[in-house]
Design a protein around this motif. Structure first.
Motif, PDB file in Angstrom:
ATOM      1  N   HIS A 108     -11.015  13.873  -6.247  1.00 21.46           N
ATOM      2  CA  HIS A 108     -12.404  12.971  -6.136  1.00 21.46           C
ATOM      3  C   HIS A 108     -12.582  12.177  -7.315  1.00 21.46           C
ATOM      4  N   VAL A 109     -12.094  10.920  -7.390  1.00 16.32           N
ATOM      5  CA  VAL A 109     -12.178  10.275  -8.832  1.00 16.32           C
ATOM      6  C   VAL A 109     -12.637   8.683  -8.620  1.00 16.32           C
ATOM      7  N   PRO A 110     -13.275   8.117  -9.579  1.00 14.41           N
ATOM      8  CA  PRO A 110     -13.668   6.725  -9.429  1.00 14.41           C
ATOM      9  C   PRO A 110     -12.355   5.722  -8.911  1.00 14.41           C
ATOM     10  N   LEU A 111     -12.386   5.015  -8.028  1.00 13.39           N
ATOM     11  CA  LEU A 111     -11.327   4.143  -7.640  1.00 13.39           C
ATOM     12  C   LEU A 111     -11.836   2.682  -7.453  1.00 13.39           C
ATOM     13  N   THR A 112     -11.060   1.721  -8.008  1.00 16.16           N
ATOM     14  CA  THR A 112     -11.629   0.247  -7.974  1.00 16.16           C
ATOM     15  C   THR A 112     -10.758  -0.361  -6.794  1.00 16.16           C
ATOM     16  N   GLY A 113     -10.950  -1.733  -6.411  1.00 17.78           N
ATOM     17  CA  GLY A 113     -10.279  -2.463  -5.431  1.00 17.78           C
ATOM     18  C   GLY A 113     -10.667  -3.956  -5.529  1.00 17.78           C
ATOM     19  N   GLN A 114     -10.238  -4.652  -4.728  1.00 19.22           N
ATOM     20  CA  GLN A 114     -10.681  -6.118  -4.589  1.00 19.22           C
ATOM     21  C   GLN A 114     -10.243  -6.807  -3.302  1.00 19.22           C
ATOM     22  N   ASP A 115     -11.308  -7.713  -2.633  1.00 14.32           N
ATOM     23  CA  ASP A 115     -10.807  -8.402  -1.653  1.00 14.32           C
ATOM     24  C   ASP A 115     -11.921  -8.245  -0.405  1.00 14.32           C
ATOM     25  N   ALA A 116     -12.636  -7.156  -0.779  1.00 13.69           N
ATOM     26  CA  ALA A 116     -13.790  -6.744   0.274  1.00 13.69           C
ATOM     27  C   ALA A 116     -13.267  -6.495   1.692  1.00 13.69           C
ATOM     28  N   GLN A 117     -12.300  -5.750   1.713  1.00 16.37           N
ATOM     29  CA  GLN A 117     -11.764  -5.634   3.039  1.00 16.37           C
ATOM     30  C   GLN A 117     -12.608  -4.273   3.770  1.00 16.37           C
ATOM     31  N   LEU A 118     -12.884  -4.597   5.153  1.00 22.66           N
ATOM     32  CA  LEU A 118     -13.588  -3.892   5.951  1.00 22.66           C
ATOM     33  C   LEU A 118     -13.502  -2.270   5.460  1.00 22.66           C
ATOM     34  N   ASP A 119     -12.042  -1.805   5.555  1.00 21.56           N
ATOM     35  CA  ASP A 119     -11.934  -0.411   5.280  1.00 21.56           C
ATOM     36  C   ASP A 119     -12.274   0.031   3.936  1.00 21.56           C
ATOM     37  N   ALA A 120     -12.139  -0.873   2.967  1.00 22.93           N
ATOM     38  CA  ALA A 120     -12.468  -0.667   1.640  1.00 22.93           C
ATOM     39  C   ALA A 120     -14.100  -0.280   1.760  1.00 22.93           C
ATOM     40  N   LEU A 121     -14.956  -1.232   2.262  1.00 21.67           N
ATOM     41  CA  LEU A 121     -16.281  -1.083   2.124  1.00 21.67           C
ATOM     42  C   LEU A 121     -16.630   0.149   3.089  1.00 21.67           C
ATOM     43  N   GLN A 122     -15.839   0.539   3.939  1.00 22.53           N
ATOM     44  CA  GLN A 122     -16.340   1.958   4.611  1.00 22.53           C
ATOM     45  C   GLN A 122     -15.916   3.050   3.657  1.00 22.53           C
TER      46      GLN A 122
ATOM     47  N   ALA B  30      -6.476   1.749  -0.480  1.00 22.82           N
ATOM     48  CA  ALA B  30      -6.081   2.487   0.796  1.00 22.82           C
ATOM     49  C   ALA B  30      -4.906   3.592   0.475  1.00 22.82           C
ATOM     50  N   GLY B  31      -3.768   2.953   0.151  1.00 23.30           N
ATOM     51  CA  GLY B  31      -2.792   4.174  -0.072  1.00 23.30           C
ATOM     52  C   GLY B  31      -3.082   4.951  -1.248  1.00 23.30           C
ATOM     53  N   ILE B  32      -3.780   4.440  -2.276  1.00 18.12           N
ATOM     54  CA  ILE B  32      -4.262   5.386  -3.391  1.00 18.12           C
ATOM     55  C   ILE B  32      -5.223   6.554  -2.841  1.00 18.12           C
ATOM     56  N   ALA B  33      -6.048   6.069  -2.158  1.00 21.88           N
ATOM     57  CA  ALA B  33      -6.959   6.818  -1.490  1.00 21.88           C
ATOM     58  C   ALA B  33      -6.421   8.248  -0.831  1.00 21.88           C
ATOM     59  N   THR B  34      -5.315   7.695  -0.166  1.00 26.80           N
ATOM     60  CA  THR B  34      -4.705   8.690   0.675  1.00 26.80           C
ATOM     61  C   THR B  34      -4.012   9.884  -0.175  1.00 26.80           C
ATOM     62  N   ALA B  35      -3.308   9.263  -1.259  1.00 25.61           N
ATOM     63  CA  ALA B  35      -2.811  10.152  -2.294  1.00 25.61           C
ATOM     64  C   ALA B  35      -3.842  10.917  -2.819  1.00 25.61           C
TER      65      ALA B  35
ATOM     66  N   PRO C 167       0.674  -1.138  -0.026  1.00 29.81           N
ATOM     67  CA  PRO C 167      -0.067   0.113   0.042  1.00 29.81           C
ATOM     68  C   PRO C 167       0.798   1.290  -0.114  1.00 29.81           C
ATOM     69  N   ASN C 168       1.998   1.208   0.779  1.00 32.28           N
ATOM     70  CA  ASN C 168       2.843   2.211   0.912  1.00 32.28           C
ATOM     71  C   ASN C 168       3.468   2.695  -0.481  1.00 32.28           C
ATOM     72  N   THR C 169       3.787   1.618  -1.351  1.00 29.80           N
ATOM     73  CA  THR C 169       4.474   1.802  -2.628  1.00 29.80           C
ATOM     74  C   THR C 169       3.318   2.152  -3.764  1.00 29.80           C
ATOM     75  N   ALA C 170       2.152   1.870  -3.346  1.00 28.59           N
ATOM     76  CA  ALA C 170       0.883   2.288  -4.312  1.00 28.59           C
ATOM     77  C   ALA C 170       0.670   3.804  -4.170  1.00 28.59           C
ATOM     78  N   ASN C 171       0.789   4.254  -2.955  1.00 33.33           N
ATOM     79  CA  ASN C 171       0.736   5.649  -2.371  1.00 33.33           C
ATOM     80  C   ASN C 171       1.416   6.606  -3.155  1.00 33.33           C
ATOM     81  N   GLN C 172       2.891   5.986  -3.222  1.00 31.89           N
ATOM     82  CA  GLN C 172       3.965   6.751  -3.775  1.00 31.89           C
ATOM     83  C   GLN C 172       3.658   6.507  -5.432  1.00 31.89           C
ATOM     84  N   GLU C 173       3.546   5.595  -6.004  1.00 34.21           N
ATOM     85  CA  GLU C 173       2.990   5.541  -7.346  1.00 34.21           C
ATOM     86  C   GLU C 173       1.970   6.641  -7.619  1.00 34.21           C
ATOM     87  N   MET C 174       0.858   6.550  -6.733  1.00 36.86           N
ATOM     88  CA  MET C 174      -0.335   7.452  -7.211  1.00 36.86           C
ATOM     89  C   MET C 174       0.207   8.899  -7.222  1.00 36.86           C
TER      90      MET C 174
END
Length: 361
Positions: A261-275, A249-254, A218-225
């Protein structure tokens, strides 16, 4: 491909109970060399049989919270008293190779293996094969002489993610630009997610930047974003493909830091993602019901442990690994989850309560 329905009520209750137990017992989940053994009451002929479970990491919450307890329970339900050895590699391929050696030394008859690195684990798979130990690839298809594979239709996952992103972009998608942040290059699933997503997105939207993210970090994804925002300019980014929720999660922070505020996908149905989906900072996730996957893997592992070859009823599909091995497989259909269907999917199946997500059903 056989399409599976979500788990029935009995499975729901079991999954909820197992989640509570897992939450109580995961204090050391981050260990890079975690192992444990559980066998229930060592009585009857099953007490002499050992089955190893080797999972890849604990940064993705599913492995410790769901896969481990579900696999252990499903194995015990089918072979009461069976000795189950559990290992978590902490995202370290070398550690996982050592764990396979340990499992073979202990006398494990079957390995349920979710590989950290599908290529580097090939020698370990070969070693198990040479020792007469059956290998069930779980969730990720390892290279080498794997005996069976249980997972989800990963290309379909990417297709569903790409389709959801296009729908969120709307009728002007062709004039808009997205960023793609894919999973780990050592994970064959990531390549399939990417393949599926590209099959939908190519020619329908401009891909401004694309990354393959080591270890799904997630930290790398944040930096990439953040780098993509700098390179392309925030006003020129209209959506983000994220291969899973951890990276989302990391992307959303970036995105938030850039007031984007743009569409963002995901996978795994993690609780934080649902929130995040409820809060509007993530668009969708992919729910892969863990109980059907664990049930299928346990069915196959027990067949092997009892000296039988699983039939087409358990392994109706075929998949070819990176080493060219054609492996009998069971591929389960994934489910898109967004604001509209949480109550009828993840809540109904007992993955989380409505209160945990912050919704009313």
């Amino acid at each position: 491909m056989q399409h599976l329905r979500p788990a029935r009520t009995a499975g729901i209750v079991l999954a909820a109970a197992l989640l509570a137990a897992a939450a109580a017992g995961c204090g050391s989940a981050g260990s890079s060399n975690k192992s444990s053994s559980s066998g229930g009451t060592a009585t009857g002929s099953n007490s002499s049989v050992r089955i190893g479970i080797l999972l890849p990491e604990s940064k993705t919450t599913r492995y410790e919270a769901f896969d481990k307890p579900l696999l252990e329970a499903e194995l015990q339900a089918r072979m009461p008293g069976v000795q189950v050895d559990y290992y978590n590699a902490g995202q370290d391929a070398t550690v996982q190779q050592t764990q396979v050696d340990t499992a073979l030394t202990k006398g494990d008859k079957v390995l349920i293996l979710d590989a950290v690195d599908s290529k580097s684990i090939q020698a370990s798979v070969q070693k198990a094969h040479d020792a007469g130990v059956k290998v069930v690839a779980y969730d990720r298809l390892a290279q080498g002489p794997v005996d069976a594979y249980v997972s989800f239709d990963n290309v379909k996952v990417g297709e569903l993610q790409g389709t959801a992103l296009l729908a969120a972009l709307g009728s002007n998608a062709a004039t808009q630009q997205i960023v793609m942040i894919n999973g780990s290059p050592t994970d064959p699933n990531a390549a399939q997610f990417k393949q599926g997503a590209h099959s939908v997105l190519n020619g329908k939207v401009k891909i401004g930047k694309e990354y393959d993210t080591p270890n799904w970090d997630p930290n790398t994804a944040n930096q990439e974003m953040a780098g993509a925002i700098t390179a392309l300019g925030a006003p020129n980014i209209h959506g983000v493909y994220s291969a899973n929720d951890g990276m989302a999660a990391g992307i959303a922070t970036a995105l938030s830091a850039a007031n984007l505020h743009v569409p963002l996908t995901g996978q795994d149905a993690q609780l934080d993602a649902l929130q995040r989906i409820q809060a509007g900072t993530q668009t969708m996730t992919i729910y892969k019901p863990y109980k059907p996957e664990a049930t299928a893997a346990a069915d196959v592992a027990v067949e092997f442990a009892q000296g039988r070859t699983p039939g087409n009823d358990l392994l109706p599909d075929k998949q070819t690994s990176g080493s060219g091995n054609v492996v009998p497989s069971k591929l389960i259909t994934p489910i898109v989850v967004d604001k509209t269907n949480m109550c009828t999917t993840v809540v109904k199946d007992g993955l989380y309560t409505a209160a945990q997500i912050g919704i009313t059903c």
